[in-house]
Design a protein around this motif. Structure first.
Motif, mmCIF file in Angstrom:
data_model
loop_
_atom_site.group_PDB
_atom_site.id
_atom_site.type_symbol
_atom_site.label_atom_id
_atom_site.label_comp_id
_atom_site.label_asym_id
_atom_site.label_seq_id
_atom_site.Cartn_x
_atom_site.Cartn_y
_atom_site.Cartn_z
ATOM 1 N N LEU A 39 0.845 -1.194 0.000
ATOM 2 C CA LEU A 39 0.000 0.000 0.000
ATOM 3 C C LEU A 39 0.881 1.244 0.000
ATOM 4 C CD1 LEU A 39 -2.848 1.296 0.302
ATOM 5 C CD2 LEU A 39 -2.501 1.174 2.772
ATOM 6 N N CYS A 40 1.002 1.862 -1.198
ATOM 7 C CA CYS A 40 1.729 3.140 -1.311
ATOM 8 C C CYS A 40 3.129 3.063 -0.716
ATOM 9 C CB CYS A 40 0.946 4.259 -0.658
ATOM 10 S SG CYS A 40 -0.631 4.606 -1.440
ATOM 11 N N GLY A 41 3.843 2.003 -1.008
ATOM 12 C CA GLY A 41 5.202 1.867 -0.509
ATOM 13 C C GLY A 41 5.320 1.222 0.850
ATOM 14 N N MET A 42 4.204 0.866 1.478
ATOM 15 C CA MET A 42 4.237 0.166 2.765
ATOM 16 C C MET A 42 3.773 -1.275 2.553
ATOM 17 S SD MET A 42 2.814 2.986 5.495
ATOM 18 C CE MET A 42 3.348 1.970 6.868
ATOM 19 N N ARG A 43 4.547 -2.200 3.081
ATOM 20 C CA ARG A 43 4.218 -3.619 2.944
ATOM 21 C C ARG A 43 3.715 -4.137 4.290
ATOM 22 N NH1 ARG A 43 8.575 -7.418 0.189
ATOM 23 N NH2 ARG A 43 7.979 -6.024 -1.519
ATOM 24 N N LEU A 44 2.443 -4.531 4.317
ATOM 25 C CA LEU A 44 1.820 -5.059 5.529
ATOM 26 C C LEU A 44 1.746 -6.575 5.408
ATOM 27 C CD1 LEU A 44 0.845 -2.035 5.294
ATOM 28 C CD2 LEU A 44 -1.161 -2.729 6.589
ATOM 29 N N GLN A 45 2.286 -7.279 6.397
ATOM 30 C CA GLN A 45 2.318 -8.732 6.364
ATOM 31 C C GLN A 45 1.846 -9.293 7.693
ATOM 32 O OE1 GLN A 45 6.434 -9.493 5.353
ATOM 33 N NE2 GLN A 45 5.906 -9.843 3.216
ATOM 34 N N ALA A 46 1.144 -10.419 7.604
ATOM 35 C CA ALA A 46 0.760 -11.158 8.807
ATOM 36 C C ALA A 46 1.827 -12.203 9.109
ATOM 37 C CB ALA A 46 -0.605 -11.806 8.610
ATOM 38 N N ALA A 47 1.694 -12.848 10.241
ATOM 39 C CA ALA A 47 2.653 -13.881 10.613
ATOM 40 C C ALA A 47 2.508 -15.098 9.700
ATOM 41 C CB ALA A 47 2.434 -14.283 12.070
ATOM 42 N N PRO A 48 3.580 -15.841 9.454
ATOM 43 C CA PRO A 48 3.488 -17.045 8.616
ATOM 44 C C PRO A 48 2.526 -18.065 9.224
ATOM 45 C CG PRO A 48 5.777 -16.390 8.940
ATOM 46 C CD PRO A 48 4.960 -15.565 9.874
ATOM 47 N N ARG A 49 1.780 -18.727 8.331
ATOM 48 C CA ARG A 49 0.806 -19.741 8.750
ATOM 49 C C ARG A 49 1.155 -21.088 8.130
ATOM 50 N NH1 ARG A 49 -1.936 -17.438 12.968
ATOM 51 N NH2 ARG A 49 -2.558 -15.299 12.438
ATOM 52 N N CYS A 50 0.682 -22.126 8.806
ATOM 53 C CA CYS A 50 0.911 -23.483 8.292
ATOM 54 C C CYS A 50 -0.127 -23.882 7.255
ATOM 55 C CB CYS A 50 0.910 -24.496 9.441
ATOM 56 S SG CYS A 50 2.256 -24.258 10.630
ATOM 57 N N SER A 51 -1.274 -23.211 7.231
ATOM 58 C CA SER A 51 -2.333 -23.573 6.285
ATOM 59 C C SER A 51 -2.680 -22.375 5.416
ATOM 60 C CB SER A 51 -3.586 -24.039 7.039
ATOM 61 O OG SER A 51 -4.161 -22.972 7.769
ATOM 62 N N LEU A 52 -3.143 -22.684 4.218
ATOM 63 C CA LEU A 52 -3.533 -21.644 3.278
ATOM 64 C C LEU A 52 -4.795 -20.919 3.749
ATOM 65 C CD1 LEU A 52 -3.286 -20.196 0.552
ATOM 66 C CD2 LEU A 52 -4.505 -22.124 -0.492
ATOM 67 N N GLU A 53 -5.724 -21.635 4.355
ATOM 68 C CA GLU A 53 -6.975 -21.021 4.797
ATOM 69 C C GLU A 53 -6.722 -19.957 5.863
ATOM 70 O OE1 GLU A 53 -9.860 -21.339 3.424
ATOM 71 O OE2 GLU A 53 -9.016 -22.742 1.963
ATOM 72 N N ALA A 54 -5.821 -20.265 6.796
ATOM 73 C CA ALA A 54 -5.502 -19.277 7.829
ATOM 74 C C ALA A 54 -4.858 -18.032 7.212
ATOM 75 C CB ALA A 54 -4.576 -19.893 8.876
ATOM 76 N N ALA A 55 -3.997 -18.247 6.221
ATOM 77 C CA ALA A 55 -3.367 -17.102 5.558
ATOM 78 C C ALA A 55 -4.390 -16.285 4.782
ATOM 79 C CB ALA A 55 -2.252 -17.588 4.633
ATOM 80 N N ARG A 56 -5.395 -16.947 4.215
ATOM 81 C CA ARG A 56 -6.449 -16.216 3.493
ATOM 82 C C ARG A 56 -7.261 -15.343 4.446
ATOM 83 N NH1 ARG A 56 -8.767 -20.859 -0.646
ATOM 84 N NH2 ARG A 56 -7.195 -20.558 -2.294
ATOM 85 N N LYS A 57 -7.508 -15.833 5.641
ATOM 86 C CA LYS A 57 -8.217 -15.010 6.628
ATOM 87 C C LYS A 57 -7.381 -13.795 7.017
ATOM 88 C CE LYS A 57 -10.840 -18.885 8.580
ATOM 89 N NZ LYS A 57 -11.096 -19.711 9.795
ATOM 90 N N ASP A 58 -6.075 -14.026 7.176
ATOM 91 C CA ASP A 58 -5.194 -12.880 7.448
ATOM 92 C C ASP A 58 -5.247 -11.870 6.300
ATOM 93 O OD1 ASP A 58 -4.482 -14.180 9.746
ATOM 94 O OD2 ASP A 58 -2.570 -14.935 8.964
#
Length: 282
Positions: free
Chosen positions: A53-72
């Motif tokens: 977003l406009c030069g800022m990278r927002l990331q969630a913590a790594p997840r073991c499952s794809l579904e959890a990452a999709r919720k993030d």
């Protein structure tokens, strides 16, 4: 490197095998998706939601499952939509989007999901430098880093410009970006040798491109100067022709006036002769 490993695989929220997609109605660099990182030693892959977003990278913590990452990813997209749809300065919109909920006992969903913020800066010819990672409680530090790096990148631009268009602007901004990048990483506790190695690697990767662009820019500048010199010569030639034409017109008018005066003098002389002749008659 860590940056390359984050970009090896990316799974969008719509299709598990596609690359990260651009947010609808957003800028070209605003991309979102779920990155897949292979971990051979652990026997499974890690998935991490990420939004730019406009030069800022927002990331969630790594997840073991794809579904959890999709919720993030959905929570990250909601924050980005709040920022894009808000009013006022960009930094104020980011603060409002990441503010704590109204209930004092509740925490922000992204705080639970291990939000980290990095500032991505286009350093030299699409080579991106990343700032240190800031957690949810360091939003002000992340915004200060974003402000510092953005100011370094645009310091050499004119008021109406948003991108660096020539190698001279690229060189001047690169010196400021290097200084700001080094200070941010030193403040985060990084070793000077590591920071200098990253900056030297960027310079080596873009050295050939920079030299070719610099030579092409010099040729274009010389061609522009030659065109300007030729235009000046043409203007001088046109001015000389105009002055010669004015001189000719002035000389022609002068001759016409002289001839008219001579003709008038002859007519007066004839009239005087006729009057004299007339007066002699009895």
């Amino acid at each position: 490197s860590k940056t390359q490993s984050r970009r090896r695989g990316c799974v969008s929220s719509a299709k598990a095998t596609s690359f990260c997609q651009r947010a609808k109605g957003s800028a070209k660099e605003d991309r979102q998706g779920v990155f897949r990182r292979r971990c051979p030693g652990q026997g499974s892959d890690k998935f991490r939601a990420s939004v730019s977003l406009c030069g800022m990278r927002l990331q969630a913590a790594p997840r073991c499952s794809l579904e959890a990452a999709r919720k993030d990813l959905q929570h990250l997209v909601n924050v980005c939509n709040q920022v894009r749809g808000g009013q006022g300065p960009f930094e104020d919109r980011v603060r409002m989007a990441l503010a704590s909920p109204d209930a004092p006992d509740e925490t922000h969903p992204l705080e639970k999901r291990g939000l980290s913020i990095q500032v991505a800066t286009c350093a030299l010819y699409r080579k991106v430098l990343l700032s240190p990672a800031y957690n949810f409680s360091q939003v002000e530090e992340a915004l200060a880093a974003w402000r510092r790096l953005r100011g370094a990148r645009t310091a050499s631009l004119r008021a109406a410009q948003s991108r660096r268009r020539n190698p001279a602007q690229m060189r001047d901004s690169w010196e400021l970006i290097k200084e700001a990048h080094a200070e941010l990483w030193h403040a985060a506790g990084a070793k000077s040798s590591h920071v200098e190695g990253v900056l030297d690697r960027v310079e080596k990767l873009t050295e050939t491109h920079f030299q070719s662009e610099w030579e092409r820019w010099n040729r274009s500048r010389m061609a522009a100067e030659d065109r300007l010199a030729r235009e000046m010569e043409r203007q001088t030639w046109r001015e000389r022709r105009r002055m010669l034409a004015e001189d000719r017109a002035s000389q022609k008018l002068s001759k016409q006036l002289i001839r008219a005066a001579q003709k008038e003098a002859r007519m007066l002389k004839r009239l005087e002769a006729l009057l004299e002749k007339w007066n002699r008659k009895p």
